[in-house]
Design an enzyme around this catalytic site. Structure first.
Site, PDB file in Angstrom:
ATOM      1  N   GLY A  99      -3.210  -8.315   0.663  1.00  0.00           N
ATOM      2  CA  GLY A  99      -2.333  -7.236  -0.119  1.00  0.00           C
ATOM      3  C   GLY A  99      -2.512  -6.274   0.038  1.00  0.00           C
ATOM      4  O   GLY A  99      -2.389  -5.472   0.235  1.00  0.00           O
ATOM      5  N   THR A 100      -3.926  -6.523  -0.829  1.00  0.00           N
ATOM      6  CA  THR A 100      -4.573  -4.808  -1.285  1.00  0.00           C
ATOM      7  C   THR A 100      -4.698  -3.697   0.387  1.00  0.00           C
ATOM      8  O   THR A 100      -4.246  -2.476   0.116  1.00  0.00           O
ATOM      9  CB  THR A 100      -5.523  -4.982  -1.727  1.00  0.00           C
ATOM     10  OG1 THR A 100      -5.908  -5.829  -2.415  1.00  0.00           O
ATOM     11  CG2 THR A 100      -6.625  -3.911  -2.102  1.00  0.00           C
TER      12      THR A 100
ATOM     13  N   GLN B 218       4.692 -10.969  -4.518  1.00  0.00           N
ATOM     14  CA  GLN B 218       5.686 -11.658  -5.961  1.00  0.00           C
ATOM     15  C   GLN B 218       6.770 -11.934  -5.254  1.00  0.00           C
ATOM     16  O   GLN B 218       7.134 -13.055  -5.197  1.00  0.00           O
ATOM     17  CB  GLN B 218       5.249 -10.758  -6.565  1.00  0.00           C
ATOM     18  CG  GLN B 218       3.770 -10.987  -7.467  1.00  0.00           C
ATOM     19  CD  GLN B 218       3.094 -12.308  -7.737  1.00  0.00           C
ATOM     20  OE1 GLN B 218       3.743 -12.745  -7.797  1.00  0.00           O
ATOM     21  NE2 GLN B 218       1.142 -11.743  -8.014  1.00  0.00           N
TER      22      GLN B 218
ATOM     23  N   CYS C 115      -9.294  -5.416 -15.451  1.00  0.00           N
ATOM     24  CA  CYS C 115     -10.011  -4.355 -14.957  1.00  0.00           C
ATOM     25  C   CYS C 115     -11.085  -4.821 -14.450  1.00  0.00           C
ATOM     26  O   CYS C 115     -11.442  -5.822 -15.031  1.00  0.00           O
ATOM     27  CB  CYS C 115     -10.137  -3.530 -16.122  1.00  0.00           C
ATOM     28  SG  CYS C 115     -11.256  -3.400 -17.025  1.00  0.00           S
TER      29      CYS C 115
HETATM   30  N1  PLP Z   1       0.766  -6.796  -4.027  1.00  0.00           N
HETATM   31  C1  PLP Z   1       0.907  -7.524  -5.123  1.00  0.00           C
HETATM   32  C2  PLP Z   1       2.396  -7.278  -6.002  1.00  0.00           C
HETATM   33  C3  PLP Z   1      -0.126  -8.509  -6.147  1.00  0.00           C
HETATM   34  O1  PLP Z   1       0.521  -9.554  -6.671  1.00  0.00           O
HETATM   35  C4  PLP Z   1      -1.377  -8.971  -5.710  1.00  0.00           C
HETATM   36  C5  PLP Z   1      -2.285  -9.672  -5.547  1.00  0.00           C
HETATM   37  O2  PLP Z   1      -2.418  -9.560  -7.415  1.00  0.00           O
HETATM   38  C6  PLP Z   1      -1.492  -7.768  -4.329  1.00  0.00           C
HETATM   39  C7  PLP Z   1      -0.842  -6.476  -4.209  1.00  0.00           C
HETATM   40  C8  PLP Z   1      -3.082  -8.030  -3.434  1.00  0.00           C
HETATM   41  O3  PLP Z   1      -3.054  -8.665  -2.634  1.00  0.00           O
HETATM   42  P1  PLP Z   1      -4.044  -9.735  -2.385  1.00  0.00           P
HETATM   43  O4  PLP Z   1      -5.180 -10.216  -3.183  1.00  0.00           O
HETATM   44  O5  PLP Z   1      -4.060 -10.351  -0.968  1.00  0.00           O
HETATM   45  O6  PLP Z   1      -5.448  -8.577  -2.216  1.00  0.00           O
END
Ligand code: PLP
Length: 394
Positions: free
Chosen positions: A76-77, A194, A340
């Site tokens: 996700g990041t 989410q 953090c």
């Molecule tokens: N976006 C949202 C809304 C999230 O809750 C998260 C994870 O905590 C991420 C992005 C990041 O995803 P990932 O853990 O796959 O990098």
């Protein structure tokens, strides 16, 4: 010998969700005999390629996209970073505007700030202008303020489908309509990380040009995600190399991860309606039980507006870090909702944006339920939290 450790009540599904058995089974052959590099041409490579493309097709169908619009990423990041920096990196304006809600995940806000010349300034990108749109007390984007923010050269609007901390579902259809009317040239990105376990992303995010998904929030593997990139959306890659993913994301494919993400999404979709009701009922029992057992307990957002698995509560007069330790001692895994890298908990930017004071924000605990949550987990939390809060208040 001390007393045996209590069983674990895992109530932190928004942080990560345990892998589903079907996912592990679907992935297993790709860690062993189906090991080919999907970019090659011999039979082992073709086998991997077929599995990868089958996964892509299934994911596309489940997200309401075409297979060519599905870009596999490292989670996700990365998908969020690719959305923000990929759009801004290709636009030819001198001072492109990026518009975000105040409650976006750091994976959106941090690259947006970097593009606007803040901390971690991106070479060649520091000239963007970041406009942060406020939210109401429930954490939903202020649509009038959004409308007002769309003047000038808006390249990108990023509004999440549901918030990771408090669980608030955003009015994305209305957001898309306003963006189309006021900034027709802008790309609309939504982080559906989410929302995906509980909402039909294909319908809810139909108006978005870019959609972020992460496998591990769905009971899939960690380190795998997707960015849906609708045809015609301008996007510059962040990772250059062998040109995989139609030049949008280079690197040897994680075929096991793609297969796992497809299996997780398939399971989540098949069980969606039943799970939303089951998990929502467990969540209600948890919240109602805690509210009646612990005076001064407040829900951060109205239940009707949040995801069924989210219970975000404030226990007046306590420090979240201390309560989390006591809950952990009692085998209950919950979260402050934001942390953090140093491990120290900062007051949540989400709660502050919703109008909470710093003290309020530090008294908040997030319980998030998901596909493995049972009555027993809820009972354990209901038994553990009241004495813990009482002890801290004493
Ligand atoms: N976006 C949202 C809304 C999230 O809750 C998260 C994870 O905590 C991420 C992005 C990041 O995803 P990932 O853990 O796959 O990098």
């Amino acid at each position: 010998m001390g007393s045996p450790a209590p069983p674990i009540a895992y109530l932190d599904h928004a942080a990560t969700s345990p892998m589903r058995r079907e996912v592990a089974e679907a992935m297993a052959p790709f860690g062993f005999h189906r090991f080919g590099n999907a970019s090659g041409s011999h039979s082992a490579a073709r086998d991997a390629r077929r599995a990868l493309e089958d996964a892509r097709e299934e994911i596309a169908a489940l997200l309401g996209a075409q297979p060519a619009e599905v870009v596999f990423t490292g989670g996700g990041t990365e998908s969020d970073n690719l959305a923000v920096l990929g759009v801004l990196g290709l636009c030819e304006r001198d001072h492109p505007v990026v518009v975000c809600s105040a409650v976006e995940h750091a994976a959106v806000l941090a690259p947006a700030r970097a593009a606007a010349g803040g901390r971690g300034r991106v070479v060649g990108l520091g000239t963007a202008e970041l406009r942060v749109v406020p939210v109401d007390a429930a954490g939903a984007i202020d649509l009038a303020a959004l409308e007002g923010s769309l003047g000038g050269d808006v390249a990108l609007v990023s509004v999440m489908l549901a918030n990771n901390e408090v669980g608030t579902v955003q009015p994305l259809e209305a957001v898309a309509r306003i963006v189309r009317e006021r900034a027709p040239g802008a790309v609309l990105h939504t982080d559906a990380v989410q929302a995906a376990p509980f909402l039909d992303v294909a319908a809810a995010a139909a108006g978005a040009n870019l959609i972020t998904i992460s496998a591990h929030k769905l009971g899939g593997p960690k380190g795998v995600g997707v960015l849906v990139v609708r045809e015609g959306t301008p996007l510059r890659p962040l990772i250059f190399g062998g040109g995989q993913e139609r030049e949008r994301r280079s690197g040897t494919h994680d075929v096991a991860g793609a297969v796992g993400l497809a299996a997780a999404l398939r399971q989540a979709a098949a069980q969606r309606a039943g799970e939303a009701a089951r998990v929502g009922a467990l969540r209600d029992r948890l919240v109602d039980g805690l509210r009646s057992a612990i005076p001064g307990t407040l829900e951060s957002a109205p239940r009707a507006r949040v995801l069924p698995g989210h219970a975000h509560l404030r226990f007046a007069g306590i420090e979240q870090e201390e309560l989390l330790v006591l809950l952990d001692d009692a085998g209950v895994c919950a979260s402050a909702g934001s942390a953090c890298a140093s491990g120290a908990i900062e007051p949540s930017h989400v709660l502050l944006a919703m109008g909470a004071t710093r003290a309020d924000a530090r008294s908040a605990i997030r319980f998030t339920l998901g596909h493995t949550t049972t009555e027993r987990d809820v009972d354990q939390a209901l038994a553990a939290a009241p004495p813990a809060v009482e002890r801290l208040r004493r």
